[in-house]
Design a protein around this motif. Sequence first.
Motif, PDB file in Angstrom:
ATOM      1  N   GLU A 381       0.663  -1.367  -0.141  1.00 22.05           N
ATOM      2  CA  GLU A 381      -0.205  -0.052   0.006  1.00 22.05           C
ATOM      3  C   GLU A 381       0.711   1.263   0.020  1.00 22.05           C
ATOM      4  N   GLY A 382       1.948   0.950   0.146  1.00 21.62           N
ATOM      5  CA  GLY A 382       2.864   2.248   0.047  1.00 21.62           C
ATOM      6  C   GLY A 382       2.545   3.375   1.213  1.00 21.62           C
ATOM      7  N   ILE A 383       2.548   4.578   0.696  1.00 22.14           N
ATOM      8  CA  ILE A 383       2.221   5.746   2.113  1.00 22.14           C
ATOM      9  C   ILE A 383       0.626   5.659   2.182  1.00 22.14           C
ATOM     10  N   TYR A 384      -0.367   4.753   1.498  1.00 27.67           N
ATOM     11  CA  TYR A 384      -1.650   5.046   1.430  1.00 27.67           C
ATOM     12  C   TYR A 384      -2.036   3.866   2.706  1.00 27.67           C
ATOM     13  N   VAL A 385      -1.860   4.422   4.138  1.00 22.82           N
ATOM     14  CA  VAL A 385      -2.082   3.478   5.018  1.00 22.82           C
ATOM     15  C   VAL A 385      -3.260   4.188   5.630  1.00 22.82           C
ATOM     16  N   GLY A 386      -4.230   3.506   6.337  1.00 22.00           N
ATOM     17  CA  GLY A 386      -5.236   3.910   7.032  1.00 22.00           C
ATOM     18  C   GLY A 386      -5.956   4.906   6.145  1.00 22.00           C
ATOM     19  N   TYR A 387      -6.410   6.154   6.837  1.00 23.42           N
ATOM     20  CA  TYR A 387      -7.286   7.194   6.316  1.00 23.42           C
ATOM     21  C   TYR A 387      -6.673   7.652   5.147  1.00 23.42           C
ATOM     22  N   ARG A 388      -5.061   7.723   5.083  1.00 22.34           N
ATOM     23  CA  ARG A 388      -4.653   8.277   4.084  1.00 22.34           C
ATOM     24  C   ARG A 388      -5.045   7.709   2.600  1.00 22.34           C
ATOM     25  N   TYR A 389      -5.368   6.530   2.656  1.00 22.46           N
ATOM     26  CA  TYR A 389      -5.855   5.642   1.335  1.00 22.46           C
ATOM     27  C   TYR A 389      -7.497   6.153   1.083  1.00 22.46           C
ATOM     28  N   TYR A 390      -8.215   6.108   2.273  1.00 23.43           N
ATOM     29  CA  TYR A 390      -9.809   6.125   2.062  1.00 23.43           C
ATOM     30  C   TYR A 390     -10.059   7.651   1.650  1.00 23.43           C
ATOM     31  N   GLU A 391      -9.415   8.652   2.162  1.00 27.22           N
ATOM     32  CA  GLU A 391      -9.650  10.187   1.987  1.00 27.22           C
ATOM     33  C   GLU A 391      -9.067  10.423   0.304  1.00 27.22           C
ATOM     34  N   THR A 392      -7.918   9.858   0.214  1.00 30.91           N
ATOM     35  CA  THR A 392      -7.377  10.161  -1.124  1.00 30.91           C
ATOM     36  C   THR A 392      -8.220   9.330  -2.012  1.00 30.91           C
ATOM     37  N   ALA A 393      -8.445   8.102  -1.870  1.00 30.17           N
ATOM     38  CA  ALA A 393      -9.341   7.430  -3.063  1.00 30.17           C
ATOM     39  C   ALA A 393     -10.864   8.002  -3.147  1.00 30.17           C
ATOM     40  N   ALA A 394     -11.183   8.452  -2.080  1.00 31.07           N
ATOM     41  CA  ALA A 394     -12.548   9.142  -2.339  1.00 31.07           C
ATOM     42  C   ALA A 394     -12.329  10.397  -3.217  1.00 31.07           C
ATOM     43  N   ASP A 395     -11.439  11.109  -2.899  1.00 35.10           N
ATOM     44  CA  ASP A 395     -11.187  12.441  -3.737  1.00 35.10           C
ATOM     45  C   ASP A 395     -10.959  12.049  -5.151  1.00 35.10           C
ATOM     46  N   GLU A 396     -10.217  10.801  -5.285  1.00 38.18           N
ATOM     47  CA  GLU A 396      -9.889  10.331  -6.708  1.00 38.18           C
ATOM     48  C   GLU A 396     -11.043   9.857  -7.392  1.00 38.18           C
ATOM     49  N   GLY A 397     -12.088   9.513  -6.411  1.00 35.78           N
ATOM     50  CA  GLY A 397     -13.227   8.723  -7.064  1.00 35.78           C
ATOM     51  C   GLY A 397     -13.243   7.322  -7.340  1.00 35.78           C
ATOM     52  N   ALA A 398     -12.290   6.629  -6.607  1.00 36.84           N
ATOM     53  CA  ALA A 398     -11.900   5.232  -6.679  1.00 36.84           C
ATOM     54  C   ALA A 398     -12.756   4.663  -5.635  1.00 36.84           C
ATOM     55  N   ILE A 399     -13.197   5.363  -4.612  1.00 35.43           N
ATOM     56  CA  ILE A 399     -14.051   4.416  -3.714  1.00 35.43           C
ATOM     57  C   ILE A 399     -15.604   5.296  -3.739  1.00 35.43           C
ATOM     58  N   ASP A 400     -16.624   4.651  -3.006  1.00 35.26           N
ATOM     59  CA  ASP A 400     -17.823   5.239  -2.464  1.00 35.26           C
ATOM     60  C   ASP A 400     -17.395   5.432  -1.122  1.00 35.26           C
ATOM     61  N   TYR A 401     -17.081   6.689  -0.364  1.00 36.64           N
ATOM     62  CA  TYR A 401     -16.787   6.695   0.725  1.00 36.64           C
ATOM     63  C   TYR A 401     -17.812   6.318   1.939  1.00 36.64           C
ATOM     64  N   GLU A 402     -18.941   6.536   1.721  1.00 32.95           N
ATOM     65  CA  GLU A 402     -19.856   6.498   2.683  1.00 32.95           C
ATOM     66  C   GLU A 402     -20.185   5.046   2.851  1.00 32.95           C
ATOM     67  N   SER A 403     -20.001   3.898   1.699  1.00 34.05           N
ATOM     68  CA  SER A 403     -20.173   2.642   2.017  1.00 34.05           C
ATOM     69  C   SER A 403     -18.871   2.007   2.280  1.00 34.05           C
ATOM     70  N   THR A 404     -18.004   2.704   2.344  1.00 32.44           N
ATOM     71  CA  THR A 404     -16.706   1.928   2.848  1.00 32.44           C
ATOM     72  C   THR A 404     -16.350   2.275   4.370  1.00 32.44           C
ATOM     73  N   VAL A 405     -16.481   3.356   4.580  1.00 30.53           N
ATOM     74  CA  VAL A 405     -16.084   4.066   5.812  1.00 30.53           C
ATOM     75  C   VAL A 405     -17.119   4.141   6.788  1.00 30.53           C
ATOM     76  N   GLN A 406     -17.057   3.536   7.823  1.00 30.57           N
ATOM     77  CA  GLN A 406     -18.108   3.492   8.978  1.00 30.57           C
ATOM     78  C   GLN A 406     -17.918   4.861   9.769  1.00 30.57           C
ATOM     79  N   TYR A 407     -16.711   4.710  10.462  1.00 31.49           N
ATOM     80  CA  TYR A 407     -16.218   5.817  11.528  1.00 31.49           C
ATOM     81  C   TYR A 407     -14.869   6.109  11.275  1.00 31.49           C
TER      82      TYR A 407
END
Length: 966
Positions: A381-407
Motif C-alpha cells: 500500500e506504500g504511503i496509503y495506510v489507513g485514512y490516507r488511502y480512504y480520503e485520497t481514494a474518495a477524492d480520486e473517485g476510486a471508492i464510495d466513501y460512505e459505503s466504505t468507511v463507517q467511522y
Amino acid sequence: MLQINMADVIAVLNSIAPHLIAIGIVLALAVIITVAVNRRTVADTATRKLVHAESWLAVMVAAVAAVSMMLFGPLATLLNNASTERYMLSGETVAAANDLAEEVQSEGITLLKNDDGNLPLQNTKVNVFGWASTNPVYGGTGSGSMNATYPTVSVLQGMANAGLETNEELSEFYTDYRADRPVVGFWDPDWTLPEPPASSYGEELMGNARDFSDQAVIVITRVGGEMADLPTDMTADGVIYTDNSTEYADFAEGEHILQLSQSERDMVDLVTSNFENVTFVYNGANAFELGFVDDYPQIKSVIWCPPAGQTGFTALGEILAGTVNPSGKTSDTFVYDLTATPTWNNFGDFHYDNMDDYAVDYLDFRGVETHNTPTFVNYVEGIYVGYRYYETAADEGAIDYESTVQYPFGYGLSYTTFSQEMGDVTYSDGTVSFDVTVTNTGDVAGKDVVEVYYNPPYVNGGIEKASANLVAFDKTDELEPGESQTVSISFDDDDMASYDENDAQAWVLEAGDYGISIRSDSHNVLDEATVTVPETITYDSEDNTHNGDQTVATNQFGYAEGDVTYLSRADHFANYDEATAAPATYSMSEESMAMFLNNDNYDPTEYDDPDDAMPTTGADNGVRLADLRGADYDDPQWDQLLDQLTFDEMDNLIANGGYGNAAIDSIGKIALVDLDGPAALNNNFTGVGSIGFPASVAFACTWNVDLATEFGDMMGRMARELNATGWYAPSINNHRSAFAGRNFEYFSEDPTLAGVMASGEVAGAQAQGVYAFVKHFALNDQEANRQSMLCTWATEQSIREIYMKPFEITVKDGGTTAIMSAYNYIGPVYAGASANLLTTVLRDEWGYQGVVISDYFLGQGYQNADQMVRAGNDFMLATTDITNHITDESATSVIAMRQATKNLLYTAVNSWAYENGEPESATPIWQTITYVVIGVAAVLFVGLEVLAVKRYLSRRAAARNADARG
C-alpha cells in the motif's frame, strides 16, 4: 516470581556445558583412579588411601572452580536479576497511578453513535448482556500483561462505582457459563469467544431482565497479543476455537475474528428483540467491523472502550452514567469490510520457496528446536495506510466513501456540541500558524480536539501524496456551556514535505497550493485556508536539511523495495487491483539474496578493515563514570574513560543486557535494572510490578499530549520506586492492519499521532531520570514470523513518511536516549544489524545520542553480536550466553565495541541513578553466598588435606612398626 521458558533453560544448559563436562571428566578420572589404585596395583595401603583421598579432593577443587566459573560467567546475569531486592510501590504512588489511569480511560473511551440522546443512561438500573461483561479485556498479552499484584476494576464494578445497578441474575448466568477467559498466549492461542447460545437464556431470565430495566448494554471483546496476530480465517488450520453450540458453527469458512460470531449475533438479535434502548460496547484494541449496528435501530449508542488497565472501567461506568462526558477520538479508521482493505492480501504468513539454503535451526521461546526458512511480507500500500488511502481514494473517485468507511479516523461524539473557528493563517519564515477558537455550544461541560490536516498539491504520476495528512492537533480544557478557548497552532512547512525516492532522492516541498484545514475527523472539514509555497524546496544540502536533520536525508533503503508492485495514486489508483493482490511470487531475487545474511553465512573477519588501528584498552586514567554526568556527548573526557576499559569489560556490558546492564567496577559503573511493559512495569524475575494503565491505543484516543506526559512521568516515578532506570516502552509501530496482535501496544494508524503521544510519554519518563526504550525500530508491524527472518518489503518513501516517522519524533522532540531494534529484516537486511537504519539515519541524520538494544536475544539463527554492534545495535537483551558475545577481537570490532559502550554509558550516567554522584555498588547476595561457600570449601579442603596427610603418615608409621615386629 521468576518467569522461565524452556528456551532459556536449554540456552543456559548449553552455555554451562563446558563447565559441566569438566566436572564430569574430573569425576570420571577420580572414579577410574579409585578403581585402578586397588590392592592389586598398589599393595601399600597408606599410599593407596592417600591417592584415593587426593583424587576426591581434586574433584572437590575442580567442582568448586567449575561452579564458580559458571556462576560468575554465563549464569551471572540470570542470578543478578533473580536475586535482586524486591522493591514495592508506595501507597501514595499506587493511589495517584490509579487516579491517572482512570482519567486516561475517561478521555480515551470514544462515543461512536448516540441516537436520540440514548446516553447518558436515564435509568440507573441496567441489564448488561454479553459474556465479556463478566470477563473484559484489561490489556494485552506477553509484555502487555497486567501485574497480578494489584486488583482490577471490572466492567460491572466500574458501573457500580458510578452509581449504576446491574442485573446480577444476568451476570451470574454468564459466570456460570464460563468463569475464565481463554488464553491468547505466546503459543497455541485459544481464540474461543465464550458466548451462551441464545436458546439457553430462557424466557424467565429475559422476562426478569425486562422487569429489571428498560435499558440494555451489550459488551463484546477481542484480544490480541505478542506472538498472536488475530485470525483472518477462523476455520483455517491451526486456529484453536471451540464453538458454543453443537448445532451451529460460530464462524463459517473465510470469516475472521473481527466480526460477530454466530453466537454473538444471535445474542444481539435476542437483546434487540426485547429492548428498544440498547448500547453496544466494544472492548478491544483492534478496529472491529461494526456495520451490523446499522441493521438494528434499537442499538442507539455505540462505544469503543479500548483495554482499560486496572482501574479504567470505572471511567466506562461514569460515561454511561453521565458523570463524565466522553471526549475520545478514534485512532484508526473503522471500515465496513476489513477484507477489502489495501493490506488484506499482504498481511500474515508468507514463506519463500527458494531460500532453503538460508534455513536455520534455532530454539524458540518454548525451547523447541525450530527449522525455518526466511519469510516475507509486502507493504504494497506504500504511503496509503489507513485514512490516507480512504480520503485520497474518495477524492480520486476510486471508492464510495460512505459505503466504505463507517467511522473515520479522528472521529468521536460528545454529550455536548462544539464549534471551531479558524483564524487568519500566516505563512512566514517557513512557519504556518493560526488560532482556532473552540466554543462549547451545547448544554454540558466537555472537551474537544482540534485536528489540523494538510492537502498537498499533487501531479498525476508524480511523488505519491495523500490528500489528507494529520499535521498538528491539540485538546482543549474542559469547557463549560458557552465557554470558548483559543488554541494556537503552529508547524513548519517542511512538515508538509514528501520524500521523493526517485528523482531528488531527498525530502521535497513542491511549489503550489496547500490546503490547511481543521476537521472534526479525517473526512469532515470544519474550516480551511490555502497556503501557497512559491517555489519548490529540495532539502539536499548541509544548510538546508529536512526537519532539523544533522545531515542530508537521502536514499538508504532502496534494497528494501524488492520485486513488488506498490499502490499508486496515478490515474485514480488505476493499479489498485494489481498492487493489492496476494503476492505474485514467493521467490527472493538473486540480487536481494546476495545481501541476505544470517548466522550461517556471516563471518565478521570478512568485514574487518585492515586500516583500523587498535584503540587503547586498560589504561589507568583515573576517570570515573560519574565524572561524565551532564557532559556533552563529544566531551574529550569520554575518550579517557573508554581507554580504561578492557575488551572483556566491554564485551560483558554489550552481551548481557537482559532487563538491565552490567556493572563495571573499575569505573564506578553500577548494575542498572530495566523493566518491561508498555502499560505496566513488570520485573520478570521478582514478579513485582506496577499499576497497569490503559493500552497505548487508549492513550492515542485521548489525543491529549498532557495526559501522555503525565503518564510518562508516573512511569518514571514508579520505576524509581522499583529501583529501575530503564523502561521497555513505548511501542510505536503502526496499525497497518487491524489484525496485528500488538495493536493494543501500538498507538495508531497515523505516525504523527503515535509519535507526538509517545514523545510526551518519553519526555515525562526522561524528566524522572528514566530512559524509555522506544520500540521496535523499525517496521515490526505484525507478529506472524517476526522471529523467522521476516523480510519486510517497502518503499523508501513509506519507510520514511510512515514507519520511521514516530521514532523520528520521539528522538527530535521527546529527547529519547534509548531505542529497541526490531526482530524483522528490512528487505534482505536484519533491522538489528542495519547500519543504514541504526547509524546513517538514526544517528547521522537525526542526531540521536543514546543507546540501541536488541529485542529479546535468543540467537534465533540470525542475531549475532559481532554483526549487530558494528551496525549500531549497542547491546543485547540477553540473559544467557548464545551468540551475544563478541568473538572477533580485531581493531574493527574493538572500535565498534568502544562506540557501543560509550552509547550505553552515556545513557546510564544521565539516569536518576547518578543524580547524586557515584552510587554505591552493592554486591549481589548470590555473590556473597558464593564467596562464603568458596571460603568454607577452602577451609574444608585444607582440613581434609591435613587429615589425609596425617592418616597417611599414621598408616606408614603403623606399617613400619608392624614390619619391625615381624
